[in-house]
Design an enzyme around this catalytic site. Structure first.
Site, mmCIF file in Angstrom:
data_model
loop_
_atom_site.group_PDB
_atom_site.id
_atom_site.type_symbol
_atom_site.label_atom_id
_atom_site.label_comp_id
_atom_site.label_asym_id
_atom_site.label_seq_id
_atom_site.Cartn_x
_atom_site.Cartn_y
_atom_site.Cartn_z
ATOM 1 N N LYS A 9 0.825 -1.210 0.000
ATOM 2 C CA LYS A 9 0.000 0.000 0.000
ATOM 3 C C LYS A 9 0.863 1.265 0.000
ATOM 4 O O LYS A 9 2.052 1.219 0.339
ATOM 5 C CB LYS A 9 -0.925 -0.023 1.223
ATOM 6 C CG LYS A 9 -1.940 -1.173 1.188
ATOM 7 C CD LYS A 9 -2.914 -1.077 2.356
ATOM 8 C CE LYS A 9 -3.978 -2.180 2.253
ATOM 9 N NZ LYS A 9 -5.041 -2.016 3.278
ATOM 10 N N TYR A 49 -12.651 -2.729 -3.545
ATOM 11 C CA TYR A 49 -13.175 -2.611 -2.183
ATOM 12 C C TYR A 49 -14.700 -2.511 -2.181
ATOM 13 O O TYR A 49 -15.274 -1.848 -1.305
ATOM 14 C CB TYR A 49 -12.525 -1.412 -1.475
ATOM 15 C CG TYR A 49 -11.108 -1.668 -0.981
ATOM 16 C CD1 TYR A 49 -10.734 -2.903 -0.436
ATOM 17 C CD2 TYR A 49 -10.143 -0.665 -1.019
ATOM 18 C CE1 TYR A 49 -9.441 -3.132 0.027
ATOM 19 C CE2 TYR A 49 -8.845 -0.892 -0.558
ATOM 20 C CZ TYR A 49 -8.506 -2.127 -0.034
ATOM 21 O OH TYR A 49 -7.223 -2.344 0.443
ATOM 22 N N ASN A 112 -2.296 -0.172 6.897
ATOM 23 C CA ASN A 112 -1.871 -1.475 7.427
ATOM 24 C C ASN A 112 -0.984 -2.271 6.455
ATOM 25 O O ASN A 112 -1.016 -3.490 6.414
ATOM 26 C CB ASN A 112 -3.094 -2.285 7.888
ATOM 27 C CG ASN A 112 -4.060 -2.548 6.762
ATOM 28 O OD1 ASN A 112 -3.824 -2.149 5.624
ATOM 29 N ND2 ASN A 112 -5.148 -3.231 7.055
ATOM 30 N N HIS A 115 -2.298 -5.326 1.277
ATOM 31 C CA HIS A 115 -3.538 -6.037 0.968
ATOM 32 C C HIS A 115 -3.149 -7.477 0.659
ATOM 33 O O HIS A 115 -2.135 -7.721 0.001
ATOM 34 C CB HIS A 115 -4.245 -5.443 -0.253
ATOM 35 C CG HIS A 115 -5.314 -6.361 -0.778
ATOM 36 N ND1 HIS A 115 -6.563 -6.419 -0.212
ATOM 37 C CD2 HIS A 115 -5.296 -7.303 -1.761
ATOM 38 C CE1 HIS A 115 -7.277 -7.359 -0.845
ATOM 39 N NE2 HIS A 115 -6.533 -7.911 -1.786
ATOM 40 N N GLU A 126 -8.907 -11.186 -8.132
ATOM 41 C CA GLU A 126 -8.065 -10.013 -7.877
ATOM 42 C C GLU A 126 -6.820 -10.007 -8.765
ATOM 43 O O GLU A 126 -6.387 -8.944 -9.211
ATOM 44 C CB GLU A 126 -7.675 -9.968 -6.398
ATOM 45 C CG GLU A 126 -8.873 -9.663 -5.508
ATOM 46 C CD GLU A 126 -8.541 -9.515 -4.033
ATOM 47 O OE1 GLU A 126 -9.382 -8.991 -3.305
ATOM 48 O OE2 GLU A 126 -7.443 -9.937 -3.608
HETATM 49 N N1 UDP Z 1 -10.358 -0.596 6.467
HETATM 50 C C1 UDP Z 1 -10.430 0.522 7.305
HETATM 51 N N2 UDP Z 1 -11.338 0.515 8.334
HETATM 52 C C2 UDP Z 1 -12.154 -0.548 8.577
HETATM 53 C C3 UDP Z 1 -12.091 -1.668 7.716
HETATM 54 C C4 UDP Z 1 -11.189 -1.664 6.676
HETATM 55 O O1 UDP Z 1 -9.695 1.484 7.119
HETATM 56 O O2 UDP Z 1 -12.944 -0.492 9.532
HETATM 57 C C5 UDP Z 1 -9.379 -0.615 5.363
HETATM 58 C C6 UDP Z 1 -8.074 -1.319 5.721
HETATM 59 O O3 UDP Z 1 -7.005 -0.665 5.065
HETATM 60 C C7 UDP Z 1 -8.284 -2.708 5.173
HETATM 61 C C8 UDP Z 1 -9.088 -2.408 3.901
HETATM 62 O O4 UDP Z 1 -9.924 -1.312 4.247
HETATM 63 O O5 UDP Z 1 -7.059 -3.382 4.903
HETATM 64 C C9 UDP Z 1 -9.915 -3.580 3.400
HETATM 65 O O6 UDP Z 1 -10.751 -4.041 4.426
HETATM 66 P P1 UDP Z 1 -10.963 -5.592 4.697
HETATM 67 O O7 UDP Z 1 -12.090 -5.707 5.679
HETATM 68 O O8 UDP Z 1 -11.093 -6.308 3.401
HETATM 69 O O9 UDP Z 1 -9.620 -6.006 5.472
HETATM 70 P P2 UDP Z 1 -8.339 -6.858 5.011
HETATM 71 O O10 UDP Z 1 -8.829 -7.985 4.136
HETATM 72 O O11 UDP Z 1 -7.417 -5.911 4.296
HETATM 73 O O12 UDP Z 1 -7.737 -7.361 6.297
HETATM 74 MG MG MG Z 2 -10.076 -7.873 2.478
#
Ligand code: UDP
Ligand code: MG
Length: 153
Positions: A9, A49, A112, A115, A126
């Site tokens: 990211k 997303y 974080n 991805h 993806e």
């Molecule tokens: N995200 C965020 N706040 C939230 C949930 C998600 O900022 O409450 C962001 C975060 O960067 C995350 C991305 O959106 O990695 C995608 O969300 P997902 O629930 O798919 O989490 P991941 O699969 O990345 O763990």
């Molecule tokens: Mg995810």
């Protein structure tokens, strides 16, 4: 063998952590089958997303993914999807276990680091979203027998 998508990211690019993160995946034994830098757009992020589209912070997440170009990677290995998700750790960097990427490098839910595709089906969709067919390389690696027993692959 499975292939999965990892995106380094913008926070990772900004913080100069790309080498360290890629190093972790290589050290684990995952094979890099594709890697490129690209600037994400609103359109691709709306698709990528889509499961977050109704959340109030959707725009904030999209904007954060466009701050700089990202590095997209295709990683290959037996159970690669599960391995990479485990290496990434849980979404919130403050909750992620030390030893995971998010646990070691992030103090944020949004910023974080990576991805990682969450299932084999998602990974296939993806990878098509971010790579053209000829950008994924299926080359033989010489140390397969150092990585796996010969009946594992
Ligand atoms: N995200 C965020 N706040 C939230 C949930 C998600 O900022 O409450 C962001 C975060 O960067 C995350 C991305 O959106 O990695 C995608 O969300 P997902 O629930 O798919 O989490 P991941 O699969 O990345 O763990
Ligand atoms: Mg995810």
């Amino acid at each position: 063998m499975e292939k999965t998508l990892v995106i380094l990211k913008p926070c990772t690019i900004q913080r100069g952590l790309t080498g360290e993160i890629i190093h972790r995946f290589e050290r684990k034994g995952l094979q890099i089958c594709g890697m490129k830098m690209m600037q994400l757009t609103d359109d691709i992020l709306i698709e990528h997303y889509s499961h977050l589209a109704q959340r109030p912070f959707f725009k904030r997440i999209k904007d954060s993914m466009m701050v700089t170009p990202v590095i997209v990677c295709c990683l290959k290995g037996i159970d690669a999807v599960r391995i990479v998700r485990a290496m990434a750790g849980v979404t919130n960097g403050r909750d992620a276990q030390p030893g995971t990427i998010r646990g070691d490098y992030s103090v944020s839910v949004q910023e974080n680091i990576v991805h990682a595709s969450d299932s084999l089906e998602t990974a296939e969709t993806e990878l098509k979203r971010f790579f053209k067919e000829d950008e994924i390389f299926d080359y033989a690696i010489s140390q397969l027998n150092s990585k796996y027993a010969n009946d594992e692959y």
